[in-house]
Enzyme design. Structure first.
Site, PDB file in Angstrom:
ATOM      1  N   GLU A  19      27.701  66.539  74.587  1.00 54.30           N
ATOM      2  CA  GLU A  19      27.643  65.630  74.704  1.00 54.30           C
ATOM      3  C   GLU A  19      27.516  64.681  75.716  1.00 54.30           C
ATOM      4  OE1 GLU A  19      30.606  62.360  72.277  1.00 54.30           O
ATOM      5  OE2 GLU A  19      31.015  64.280  72.332  1.00 54.30           O
TER       6      GLU A  19
ATOM      7  N   LYS B  43      23.745  58.737  67.204  1.00 50.60           N
ATOM      8  CA  LYS B  43      25.284  59.603  66.435  1.00 50.60           C
ATOM      9  C   LYS B  43      25.362  58.129  64.976  1.00 50.60           C
ATOM     10  CE  LYS B  43      30.396  60.418  66.973  1.00 50.60           C
ATOM     11  NZ  LYS B  43      31.300  60.295  67.784  1.00 50.60           N
TER      12      LYS B  43
ATOM     13  N   CYS C  83      30.252  65.229  68.080  1.00 51.61           N
ATOM     14  CA  CYS C  83      31.551  64.883  68.011  1.00 51.61           C
ATOM     15  C   CYS C  83      32.254  65.461  66.669  1.00 51.61           C
ATOM     16  CB  CYS C  83      31.870  63.754  69.273  1.00 51.61           C
ATOM     17  SG  CYS C  83      33.848  63.904  69.509  1.00 51.61           S
TER      18      CYS C  83
END
Length: 533
Positions: free
Chosen positions: A290, A354, A407
């Protein structure tokens, strides 16, 4: 056991609160990195006995009984979440001079909030409480409902749901395929509570037999699915891909230092260019964690050229990066936590942003109000990140699809939709370096593994440091890089998946299990009331 049960039931005041707190805290031992699932037998046995003694003031009626039960569950939950989430405070110590003031909020404030759901669970269970094994069903129903609510209320945070404690190894993870984490939680609470029946005897034989049957089914189904998967995966051939995961172990302080950005980028490239282990097949796909690229990649053509220099013909880089987007005249640009797919010519061929952002980590809820109250933004970028309106699949050259989870998106089962049926693997990029050498990275890894089991797909997981790994479709670790171990790991994945239920089926099974427990609890309560009258 009857004597011990009686003493626990009669506890009052401070000693009662201490036992409830410790009962919850002991349960955290069932979670990674310990995986001592038997600890939850102690936790829920004590909780049942404490519930048996949770009567409130004799003249107070139902209100005081429910209040007493709620407080009991809250203290139990507070112990559980403090013991299992204390490591969250480590993230605030990375920039201690600015955020140390918030340490108590992370270590105690969040557990205090999450414990409200367990207080709700015990209050609901108290409504259906009886003197037989039906009270175990009441507790299982209530905890299952509370954990489900915890998954989406206030954006949701289902971290360390009780069901994870029942799944420390792949043999015990397979029940997640038909039931999902919340369905497993319902049945796990019933099983973990069953030893309490030895202290009160009422309904003991039936309750213990049912709990033993459920536990045997849990193990038996796991063994059957592992055998089934072995046959399917052994028969799979062709369409193989070799994946290299880069775990760079970049210290958080360096990642925040502008002067280190070029060096960090070159470290990623150097690891990516390492020769294959033992002269093996070169990796088809290189995966970085990430936000690995420490600048806006689309504004830096030289960086794309350097990637093209390192990648060989036919290789692809999949990397976490920050993406910026012009919001129009007079508006600040929008930033997205993203994943890019970059081919051997340095071209970005696919991207995904995301969807589910971290509150107070990637955006600030009610930002204007909190700023007026003097609470600073907890992230470096102006205005924080923007959530994508929908998840985009990552398309690799040749048409292969990855399902991206950035994540902590991997802890939300509902984030994985029907699009997963078209994909070759789940891809989870993360940076657990914020949390140091604590249980956090191990807990995060286990929850990502369960998503692989639920969906019958392999998992490719790249962490800055944490646990980088390739996991097969039934949760077994194929290759991995442990916490704080800098390097690369190559693994070959076969095509194909393992048969599984889709998300809608798992949700239906959850409600079926939850309804069954409610029915048992209601019948038991009705019989209890009849005998009492």
């Amino acid at each position: 056991m009857e004597r011990l049960a009686g003493r626990i039931m009669l506890l009052w005041g401070f000693p009662r609160g201490v036992v409830a707190f410790l009962a919850g805290a002991v349960g955290a031992l069932a979670l990674p990195p310990f995986g001592f699932f038997a600890a939850l037998f102690i936790s829920f046995t004590l909780l049942v006995w404490l519930m048996d003694g949770s009567t409130g003031h004799p003249d107070g009626g139902w209100v005081t009984r429910l209040r007493s039960a709620f407080l009991l569950g809250w203290v139990f939950g507070f112990g559980y979440f403090v013991a299992s989430l204390w490591w969250l405070g480590n993230a605030l110590l990375v920039e201690a001079d600015e955020f140390a003031w918030a340490l108590p909020l992370a270590v105690f404030g969040l557990p205090a909030y999450l414990a409200l759901f367990y207080g709700l669970a015990t209050a609901i269970a108290r409504i259906f409480w009886s003197d037989g094994f039906g009270r175990l069903a009441a507790l299982a129903f209530a905890f299952g409902l509370a954990e489900w609510l915890r998954g989406f209320v206030a954006t949701g945070f289902p971290w360390n749901a009780i069901g994870y404690g029942a799944m420390p190894v792949p043999l015990m993870m397979q029940s997640a395929a038909p039931l999902g984490i919340f369905g497993v939680t319902v049945l796990a609470v019933f099983v973990f509570s069953a030893p309490a029946l030895t202290g009160t005897r009422k309904g003991m034989k039936t309750g213990l037999a049912l709990a033993a049957l459920l536990f045997a089914a849990h193990l038996g189904y796991g063994a059957w699915r592992l055998h089934q998967a072995d046959s399917i995966l052994a028969a799979a051939s062709g369409n193989e891909m070799t994946v290299r995961i880069v775990q760079p172990v970049i210290d958080q302080a360096r990642k925040l230092d502008d002067a280190e950005r070029a060096a960090i980028f070159e470290e990623h490239l150097a690891l990516s260019a390492l020769p294959s282990e033992n002269g093996g097949k070169r990796p088809d796909i290189v995966v970085w964690p990430e936000t690995s690229v420490p600048f806006i990649l689309t504004q830096n053509p030289d960086a794309l050229a350097r990637i093209a220099e390192v990648l060989q013909d036919g290789q692809v880089l999949v990397t976490g990066a920050v993406r910026s987007e012009d919001a129009g005249p007079g508006f600040a640009p929008r930033f997205y936590n993203s994943i890019y797919v970059i081919d051997g010519e340095g071209q970005i061929v696919s991207a995904s942003d995301k969807v589910h952002l971290v509150p107070f980590g990637e955006y600030v809820p009610y930002e204007d109000l909190l700023r007026n109250l003097g609470i600073p933004d907890a992230i470096a970028m102006p205005g924080g990140f923007t959530a994508a309106p929908a998840r985009a699949m990552l398309t690799l050259p040749g048409g292969r699809l990855f399902y991206p989870l950035i994540c902590y998106e991997a802890i939300f089962p509902e984030e994985i939709s029907g699009d997963v049926e078209r994909t070759s693997a789940l891809l989870n990029v993360t940076n657990d370096g914020w949390f140091g050498a604590t249980p956090g990275p191990y807990q995060h890894f286990q929850q990502a593994r369960i998503r692989a089991v639920e969906n019958g797909l392999p998992l490719i997981r790249a962490a800055n440091t944490g646990i980088s790994a390739v996991v097969d479709p039934i949760g077994r670790l194929m290759r991995g890089v442990d916490y704080n171990q800098k390097g690369v790991m190559d693994a070959t994945l076969r095509g194909g998946s393992v048969p599984h239920w889709d998300g809608n089926a798992r949700e239906n099974h959850f409600w079926l299990v939850l309804g069954s427990m409610l029915l048992i609890a209601a019948i038991s309560r009705a019989g209890f009331n009849f005998r009492a009258n």
